[in-house]
Design an enzyme around this catalytic site. Structure first.
Site, PDB file in Angstrom:
ATOM      1  N   GLU A 151      35.761  37.523  42.559  1.00  0.00           N
ATOM      2  CA  GLU A 151      36.240  37.253  44.046  1.00  0.00           C
ATOM      3  C   GLU A 151      35.537  38.140  45.177  1.00  0.00           C
ATOM      4  OE1 GLU A 151      37.897  38.063  41.234  1.00  0.00           O
ATOM      5  OE2 GLU A 151      39.505  36.638  40.877  1.00  0.00           O
ATOM      6  N   ASP A 177      32.195  45.628  45.111  1.00  0.00           N
ATOM      7  CA  ASP A 177      33.225  44.885  44.298  1.00  0.00           C
ATOM      8  C   ASP A 177      32.624  43.988  43.453  1.00  0.00           C
ATOM      9  OD1 ASP A 177      35.324  43.498  42.893  1.00  0.00           O
ATOM     10  OD2 ASP A 177      36.302  43.324  45.021  1.00  0.00           O
ATOM     11  N   THR A 183      43.020  49.584  41.686  1.00  0.00           N
ATOM     12  CA  THR A 183      43.660  49.818  40.494  1.00  0.00           C
ATOM     13  C   THR A 183      44.894  49.107  40.436  1.00  0.00           C
ATOM     14  OG1 THR A 183      44.929  51.571  41.605  1.00  0.00           O
ATOM     15  CG2 THR A 183      42.672  52.168  40.929  1.00  0.00           C
ATOM     16  N   ALA A 184      45.511  49.118  39.321  1.00  0.00           N
ATOM     17  CA  ALA A 184      46.886  48.415  39.021  1.00  0.00           C
ATOM     18  C   ALA A 184      47.580  49.017  39.852  1.00  0.00           C
ATOM     19  CB  ALA A 184      47.189  48.262  37.712  1.00  0.00           C
ATOM     20  N   ASP A 238      43.393  42.260  28.156  1.00  0.00           N
ATOM     21  CA  ASP A 238      42.075  42.671  28.211  1.00  0.00           C
ATOM     22  C   ASP A 238      41.722  44.088  28.714  1.00  0.00           C
ATOM     23  OD1 ASP A 238      41.997  42.235  30.641  1.00  0.00           O
ATOM     24  OD2 ASP A 238      40.703  40.716  31.033  1.00  0.00           O
ATOM     25  N   SER A 254      47.548  50.932  42.956  1.00  0.00           N
ATOM     26  CA  SER A 254      47.119  50.888  44.459  1.00  0.00           C
ATOM     27  C   SER A 254      47.053  49.307  44.730  1.00  0.00           C
ATOM     28  CB  SER A 254      45.887  51.341  44.892  1.00  0.00           C
ATOM     29  OG  SER A 254      44.894  50.746  44.379  1.00  0.00           O
ATOM     30  N   ARG A 255      46.779  48.631  43.857  1.00  0.00           N
ATOM     31  CA  ARG A 255      46.511  46.980  44.233  1.00  0.00           C
ATOM     32  C   ARG A 255      45.524  46.732  45.375  1.00  0.00           C
ATOM     33  NH1 ARG A 255      51.286  43.932  44.407  1.00  0.00           N
ATOM     34  NH2 ARG A 255      50.281  42.129  43.373  1.00  0.00           N
ATOM     35  N   ASP A 290      48.673  34.722  31.363  1.00  0.00           N
ATOM     36  CA  ASP A 290      47.939  35.207  32.426  1.00  0.00           C
ATOM     37  C   ASP A 290      47.688  33.709  33.360  1.00  0.00           C
ATOM     38  OD1 ASP A 290      48.397  37.856  32.732  1.00  0.00           O
ATOM     39  OD2 ASP A 290      46.215  38.353  31.449  1.00  0.00           O
ATOM     40  N   SER A 300      41.462  47.594  47.315  1.00  0.00           N
ATOM     41  CA  SER A 300      40.159  48.399  47.039  1.00  0.00           C
ATOM     42  C   SER A 300      39.549  48.298  48.575  1.00  0.00           C
ATOM     43  CB  SER A 300      39.234  47.561  46.010  1.00  0.00           C
ATOM     44  OG  SER A 300      38.738  46.333  46.622  1.00  0.00           O
TER      45      SER A 300
END
Length: 682
Positions: A348, A344, A378-379, A518, A381-382, A307, A384
């Protein structure tokens, strides 16, 4: 006893290992190691012969037979001791974890929120899904996920690290482990496991499991050792009729001594210890391996999926700039970006709120008081964002926002594409902000590549390991960071499905793949990878999918895991080379001594000029036993590891352990022979 400070020969461990070595003398325990089982049978046979000679029922030198028999038993004991010491070290590490388990009470909340009524219940009665409250000074009673609050947690009982860590709801630091202590503030935790299934329970059970299963390489090596043993057994059996035909039959005691010295007893006696020690070294690095197979696979890995965030870069991406689209004011972009980031809790997201505050004095607002709805990342939609007063504000990756805009009937501006490319070429991550179908601009997130990481990747490349960077960034950003870090390849705009497909692609090419993860979305890829290191701070699903857990939750640890795996394989290979090379010197010691009376021509092979046939045979047997003890530290600590190419590593080990295996026995046997002669023992 600290797992990291466990001495190689802790007195209590040595004493316990000696007791276990004696217990392992039973046939059932010996049968598990075929090579040492042959030595055990030889010890029993020579003991019976010695008793028969001493009683006069059989002619021969009872004292010589007793010496041979005694040292054969010592050989078996030393092999048992090596295995017992390795197992004892692992159990001692597990015992340090048992002290963490305490019978405690927990405050079980009737509602999943802070301030709700609570019942005091025994911690071992908590079930999956129960909600508990823990405050400063409390021991966390179960593994779980933080659903409310934030606190400083002392995880030293599990990880060995004294520095406290922050655990809080949302983000990547929501997972907590039972047995750790709250130092400040409070947490509301949802239990994720039932009693007896906690991470601590599994760690202890894994180390203290009934019987360690042999790995595929270990099984293959055992088959090779059995084959060599059978060959030497048949060869030794044929020597008796040859000597008898020559008129001077060799005694059974001498033939047994010859057999034991020729078969690979050194690696046979240390093989189990090497496997156990490999898992123990992994635990010393604060990595829990579910099996020896996982450690072994780490040594064979030739592709690392890493990663970007936290492994290759420092992992603290911060918003550095607001770049508005044409016709949009920067303050308008900053205000929308801050609104989309209010709930959030990622680093970031918080940095965006802070940057807007610093640039335009835009203060944080409470999402609930605004009657707004937060849309989490979400993974799939990528992106927020937030829905507020009929306004739909989103922030996310370029492709995700482009699809969102087009789905809402809008058009993605060309000038924003140019701004995205500009940010990406600088190695920053662009996030695009949109309100409804109108693109407002770009947020630049900057991260820093870790110092020295490029050199580490160069070492891995030299070892034949391919490094692949995994990132959610677009291709331009990924390419810039990949070039700076020195990785061999990269996967940009990575989704769980893309990671899984990439792993399967490499495996179809015959490669072994290692990765870290993770999150729950990492679970499919972790389950597919050959070596899957889950972070201790990660979700329960990730831990269950992986075959290793890193207690430090450090993604860079994957490189160390590979080093430990390779060190275990190198140790096994080096000691096998040393053991087989040993046989040559012992051959020159015993063959002339055993058969010179029948075939005087064999005296030419007595290049060590040993004192007598009896001293030559006894010296070889004594050396054969003592070399196991001298090699125990090497088996437990592992051979010195250097990042070299496979051919360079092979040459190095052949010189050190091949040549060493030839020379050391010549010197050792000669020294023992001189001592026996000087002391008048032969």
């Amino acid at each position: 006893m600290s797992r990291k400070q466990l001495a190689l020969f802790e007195p209590t461990l040595v004493l316990q290992a000696l007791k276990e070595a004696v217990k392992k003398l039973n046939p059932q325990a010996q049968w598990r190691n075929p090579v040492m089982f042959i030595v055990w049978i030889g010890s029993l046979l020579t003991t019976c012969i010695c008793i028969a000679m001493a009683s006069g029922a059989m002619p021969g030198n009872a004292l010589f037979s007793a010496a041979i028999s005694g040292w054969l038993w010592v050989t078996v004991l030393f092999a048992n001791f090596a295995e017992a010491l390795a197992e004892g070290r692992s159990k001692a590490q597990a015992n340090s974890l048992k002290g963490v388990k305490k019978t405690a009470f927990a405050r079980k909340l009737r509602e999943p929120k802070y301030g709700a009524a609570a019942d005091k219940v025994p911690a071992d009665q908590l079930r999956k899904g129960d909600i508990v409250l823990v405050e400063a000074g409390d021991i966390i009673p179960c593994d779980g996920e933080v659903i409310e609050g934030g606190a400083s947690v002392d995880e030293s009982a599990i990880t060995g690290e004294s520095a406290p860590v922050i655990r809080e709801s949302g983000g990547d630091f929501a997972s907590v482990t039972g047995g750790t202590r709250i130092l400040s503030d409070w947490l509301v935790i949802e239990c994720s496991v039932n009693p007896g299934e906690t991470f601590l329970d599994r760690m202890i059970a894994m180390v203290e499991g009934a019987q360690r299963r042999k790995t595929p390489n270990e099984i293959a090596l055992t088959i090779l050792l059995i084959a060599l043993t059978i060959v030497f057994l048949l060869a030794t059996a044929t020597l008796w009729p040859f000597s008898a035909w020559g008129g001077n039959a060799v005694s059974v005691t001498v033939l047994v001594a010859l057999l034991v010295c020729l078969i690979p007893t050194t690696i046979g006696g240390l093989l189990s210890a090497i496997g156990v020690a490999g898992m123990s070294r992994m635990l010393g690095a604060n990595v829990i391996a579910t099996s020896g197979r996982a450690v072994e696979a780490a040594g064979d890995v030739d592709v690392l999926l890493l990663d970007k965030t936290g492994t290759i870069t420092l992992g603290n991406r911060q918003a550095s700039e607001f770049i508005p689209a044409q016709g949009v004011e920067e303050k308008t972009l900053a205000n929308a970006a801050q609104l989309a980031s209010l709930a959030d809790e990622t680093p970031e997201g918080r940095s965006i709120v802070i940057l807007a505050k610093q640039r335009f004095n835009l203060r944080e607002r409470d999402v609930q008081s605004l009657h707004a709805t937060f849309v989490p990342f979400t993974a799939q939609s990528r992106m927020s964002g937030i829905n507020i007063d009929n306004r739909m504000i989103r922030k996310g990756s370029v492709d995700a926002i482009r699809r969102h805009v087009e789905a809402n009937g809008g058009h993605f501006p060309a000038d924003v594409d140019q701004k995205v490319d500009q940010v990406a070429r600088q190695g920053a991550t662009p996030l695009v902000v949109v309100e409804g179908s109108r693109v407002l601009g770009v947020i630049a997130l900057k991260d820093i590549v870790k110092g020295g990481i490029k050199e580490r990747f160069a070492q891995l490349r030299k070892m034949g390991i391919k490094t692949v960077m995994i990132t959610g960034d677009n291709r331009l950003t990924a390419a810039a960071i990949a070039a700076e870090a020195g990785v061999d390849d990269f996967l940009a705009e990575a989704t769980p499905e893309a990671k899984l497909a990439l792993i399967r692609q490499y495996q179809a090419e015959g490669r072994l793949v290692a990765m870290t993860g993770d999150g729950t979305n990492d679970a499919p890829a972790l389950a597919q990878a050959d070596v899957a290191v889950a972070m201790n701070s990660g979700t329960q699903a990730a831990k269950e999918a992986g075959n290793m857990v890193d207690l430090d939750s450090n993604p860079t640890k994957l490189i160390e895991v590979v080093h430990i795996g390779k060190q275990m394989l190198m140790t096994r290979g080096s000691l096998t080379t040393f053991s087989i090379a040993n046989d040559v010197a012992k051959y020159f010691a015993i063959i002339p001594a055993a058969f010179a009376a029948t075939y005087p021509q064999l005296n030419a092979l007595n290049i060590m000029r040993l004192h007598s046939p009896d001293s030559a045979i006894l010296s070889a047997v004594i050396f054969n036993a003592l070399i196991i003890v001298f090699l125990i530290p090497l088996a437990l600590k592992g051979v010195s590891y250097k990042p070299l190419t496979a051919s360079a590593m092979l040459r190095r080990n052949l010189w050190i352990y091949g040549l060493g295996g030839l020379l050391v026995p010549f010197i050792g046997i000669k020294v023992i022979d001189l001592l026996l002669t000087v002391c008048g023992l032969v």
